[in-house]
Structures are given as structure tokens and as C-alpha cells.
Motif scaffolding. Structure first.
Motif, PDB file in Angstrom:
ATOM      1  N   PHE A 124       0.595  -1.721   0.391  1.00 18.14           N
ATOM      2  CA  PHE A 124       0.115  -0.319  -0.194  1.00 18.14           C
ATOM      3  C   PHE A 124       0.847   1.366  -0.047  1.00 18.14           C
ATOM      4  CE2 PHE A 124      -3.619  -3.379   2.039  1.00 18.14           C
ATOM      5  CZ  PHE A 124      -4.541  -2.760   0.821  1.00 18.14           C
ATOM      6  N   ALA A 125       1.533   1.012   0.708  1.00 21.20           N
ATOM      7  CA  ALA A 125       2.908   2.521   0.266  1.00 21.20           C
ATOM      8  C   ALA A 125       3.318   2.445  -0.515  1.00 21.20           C
ATOM      9  CB  ALA A 125       4.253   1.759   2.039  1.00 21.20           C
ATOM     10  N   ASP A 128       1.039   4.566  -2.335  1.00 22.19           N
ATOM     11  CA  ASP A 128       0.403   5.161  -2.327  1.00 22.19           C
ATOM     12  C   ASP A 128       2.288   6.493  -2.913  1.00 22.19           C
ATOM     13  OD1 ASP A 128      -0.690   8.193  -0.705  1.00 22.19           O
ATOM     14  OD2 ASP A 128       1.110   8.117   0.292  1.00 22.19           O
ATOM     15  N   ARG A 129       2.621   5.350  -2.954  1.00 21.18           N
ATOM     16  CA  ARG A 129       4.444   6.528  -3.728  1.00 21.18           C
ATOM     17  C   ARG A 129       4.216   6.841  -4.838  1.00 21.18           C
ATOM     18  NH1 ARG A 129       6.783  10.330  -1.820  1.00 21.18           N
ATOM     19  NH2 ARG A 129       8.916  11.292  -2.746  1.00 21.18           N
ATOM     20  N   GLY A 133       1.785  10.035  -3.655  1.00 22.32           N
ATOM     21  CA  GLY A 133       1.379  10.389  -2.339  1.00 22.32           C
ATOM     22  C   GLY A 133       3.082  10.563  -1.434  1.00 22.32           C
ATOM     23  N   LEU A 138      -1.063   2.309   4.962  1.00 17.43           N
ATOM     24  CA  LEU A 138      -3.036   2.268   5.513  1.00 17.43           C
ATOM     25  C   LEU A 138      -3.135   1.939   7.558  1.00 17.43           C
ATOM     26  CD1 LEU A 138      -5.220   0.242   2.789  1.00 17.43           C
ATOM     27  CD2 LEU A 138      -4.452   3.147   2.546  1.00 17.43           C
ATOM     28  N   GLU A 148      -4.071  -1.680  -8.652  1.00 19.29           N
ATOM     29  CA  GLU A 148      -3.728  -0.920  -6.952  1.00 19.29           C
ATOM     30  C   GLU A 148      -2.524  -2.532  -7.606  1.00 19.29           C
ATOM     31  OE1 GLU A 148      -5.241   0.968  -3.357  1.00 19.29           O
ATOM     32  OE2 GLU A 148      -5.813  -1.651  -3.220  1.00 19.29           O
TER      33      GLU A 148
END
Length: 329
Positions: A124-125, A128-129, A133, A138, A148
Motif C-alpha cells: 500500500f505504501a 501511495d508513493r 503520495g 494504510l 493497485e
């Protein structure tokens, strides 16, 4: 054949027993064979030497991850090997949580697949990156969306490609990401009772995210090269480049590098008012004569002297001398 004691050694041993220097009961205990338990359900197919060699290979892989992934994630990444162990495949899958990121990797030319497992919070990181982000995981885990998974698949594909170099001293492989599973029930690549080696990496994605990556290597896949998984063989087959090899590579790169070359016809000094009033057809007097040699610069360094001329319709110069370092400046 056991060693035969001399008469002097026998007499010394008897004297020691009489004086109590040597305990006969302790001698009996020390001579007893030590019996080790052997679990037939979990045969030890991976020795400590095998696991240590796998750690060395994956350490190399971790260094490649830390230098290549920042290109895609635009964030500093640190990778280190934290553990290696041999377990059954069932123990590995039972320890997995859902959802999980399991990359099924075709390990050709070796038969079978390996698994690259990534912690879901790390996945998830990364998403996001990749979407601009800060790379925050999360707070509450959920299933991955199709978009995703597509983003993670692209990153995982690059990670799998990096496996080629660390293994080249053992076997030439062509790893390819076959698919990604988020449920361990759909990743049954071998029998649950088969032995696997797991090498665990700790990955830190900037200051905000951290997670584990497990490289799952089944014994059945590595069996053809198990005799090569020892440090003696591994180090003896390391392809270390000599200084001559590096020189050839550097020369090849330099030959393909573009450098600016400037031929200076001459120099002159005029005041600003004259410069501002220059018109087409005006003549500027230079400090060079027609038959004088010109200075040729490679970049900012004067390296040649030449005479002016033409080739067809183009201006050209003919080199007359090469300036060495001691002549320059």
C-alpha cells in the motif's frame, strides 16, 4: 583402527585411576555415542552452509533493490537481510495473512517456481508513493483493487528482473513474474510437506513505511544446483573484472561520448559602442594572419593546432600538431 597405547601410556593411565585423577565413570559417559533426533516429516535438506550462501545471494539482491527502486518510487530505500531458515511450505503459508502479495516467479531454466512475498502494508505504501503520495501505509488493511494490483505488478516485475545478477555465479537464470496472488490458497506451487528455504529482507521505504519481503525457495527447484550452494564454490566462481576489463569498458563509453570542438579563428577587442553599432558587412580585425595556425579546443582545453580550409561547401581545419598536457597552459 584405534591407536595402540604404549606400555608407558598404560602405566600412566593406571596410576591416574588409582590416585583418582581420572574418573572412570566420566570416561564411560564421554565414550557414549550422542544420539540426535531426526524428524522424518521435516528432513534437513538445507544445511547451514546452504542457508548462508543463500543469504549472500539475497544480500546482493537487496543492494540492487536499494539502488534501483528509488528510480521508480523517488524515495530512499534501505534493504537488509534479517533471517534465513528452512521450513515446510505448509508452515510458510499458514503464517501468511490475507490479503498478502505473493509474486509467483518462473525460475527458468530451473524447474518450478519461487515466491517473492511482500508485506501488504509495504504494498500500500508503494502504491501511495507511485500515485504521488508520501508513501504512507494504510491504518486498516483491506483488499487490493485491480488498479493497485496493476501498479504493484509493475514494481514487482522490476524487482524480479533484478534476481538475474545475484544468481549468475551459481546458475544463469531468466526469472519472469508469472502472476501475483493475494490469497495464499491460490499459490500452492508445491506440496505442503515439501521443504523450502526462506530468506527475509527488511525494507524501509523512506521515513514512513517499513515491511518485510520473503524470498521463498523450494528445495525441488534448487535441487539441481544444491552442490553449488556453498561459499567455497560461490566465491571461486565470482566473475571479478580485472583493471584491463574496466579500461576497455571505459574506453568504449568514452568513444561514444559527444564532446564540443571549437576552432578559434582569432581574437579581437572592441568597445561596447562599436559592438552595438555593428552591421552586416562590417569587418573586425583579428590577431591572426591568413596563414597562421588556429587553436582547436576540445571543451575548454586547447588540444590541437590546425590550418583553416574547406571540404566541399563546408568550412574545415587540417590538424598540424597535437598539444600534450605539458605543452598546454
Amino acid at each position: 583402527m584405534s591407536d595402540v597405547l604404549s606400555q608407558a601410556e598404560i602405566d600412566s593411565l593406571l596410576d591416574s585411576l588409582k590416585t583418582g585423577t581420572v574418573d572412570l565413570e566420566e570416561m564411560k559417559k564421554s565414550s557414549e555415542n550422542v544420539v540426535k533426533d531426526y524428524d522424518f516429516a521435516r528432513p534437513s535438506k538445507f544445511s547451514k552452509e546452504h542457508l548462508r550462501t543463500l543469504e549472500i545471494i539475497i544480500e546482493h539482491y537487496g543492494r540492487l533493490l536499494s539502488t534501483n527502486l528509488p528510480i521508480y518510487l523517488r524515495e530512499n530505500i534501505t534493504v537488509e537481510v534479517v533471517n534465513s531458515e528452512a521450513v515446510t511450505y505448509m508452515e510458510f503459508t499458514n503464517a501468511l495473512s490475507n490479503p498478502v502479495i505473493l509474486g509467483i516467479v518462473d525460475f527458468a531454466p530451473l524447474q518450478g517456481n519461487i515466491i517473492v512475498e511482500m508485506a501488504s502494508k509495504l504494498g500500500f505504501a508503494i502504491v501511495d508513493r507511485m500515485l504521488g503520495g508520501q508513501g504512507l501505509p494504510l491504518e486498516k488493511t483491506r483488499d487490493f483493487t485491480e488498479i493497485e494490483l496493476l501498479i504493484i505488478e509493475r514494481v514487482m516485475t522490476n524487482c524480479v528482473e533484478l534476481l538475474r545478477e545475484p544468481w549468475e555465479n551459481v546458475v544463469e537464470i531468466s526469472p519472469r513474474l508469472d502472476r501475483i496472488e493475494t490469497n495464499s490458497q491460490f499459490a500452492q506451487i508445491i506440496s505442503p510437506s515439501e521443504m523450502i528455504a526462506i530468506v527475509t529482507l527488511n525494507i524501509k521505504l523512506g521515513p514512513n513505511a517499513e515491511g518485510m519481503m520473503n524470498i521463498c525457495l523450494p528445495y525441488l527447484t534448487l535441487e539441481p544446483v544444491m552442490d553449488k550452494l556453498n561459499t567455497k564454490f560461490w566465491y571461486s566462481n565470482m566473475q571479478e573484472k580485472t583493471g584491463e576489463d574496466y579500461t576497455e569498458d571505459i574506453e568504449d563509453l568514452l568513444k561514444r561520448a559527444d564532446v564540443p570542438i571549437t576552432a578559434v579563428l582569432g581574437n579581437s577587442t572592441i568597445n561596447v559602442s562599436d559592438f552595438a553599432s555593428l552591421q552586416v558587412g562590417d569587418i573586425i580585425r583579428l590577431d591572426k594572419k591568413v596563414n597562421d595556425e588556429l587553436d582547436i579546443y576540445v571543451g575548454d582545453i586547447k588540444k590541437f593546432e590546425a590550418l583553416p580550409g574547406t571540404v566541399g561547401k563546408d568550412y574545415a581545419v587540417r590538424l598540424t600538431s597535437i598539444l600534450r598536457e605539458e605543452e598546454d597552459g
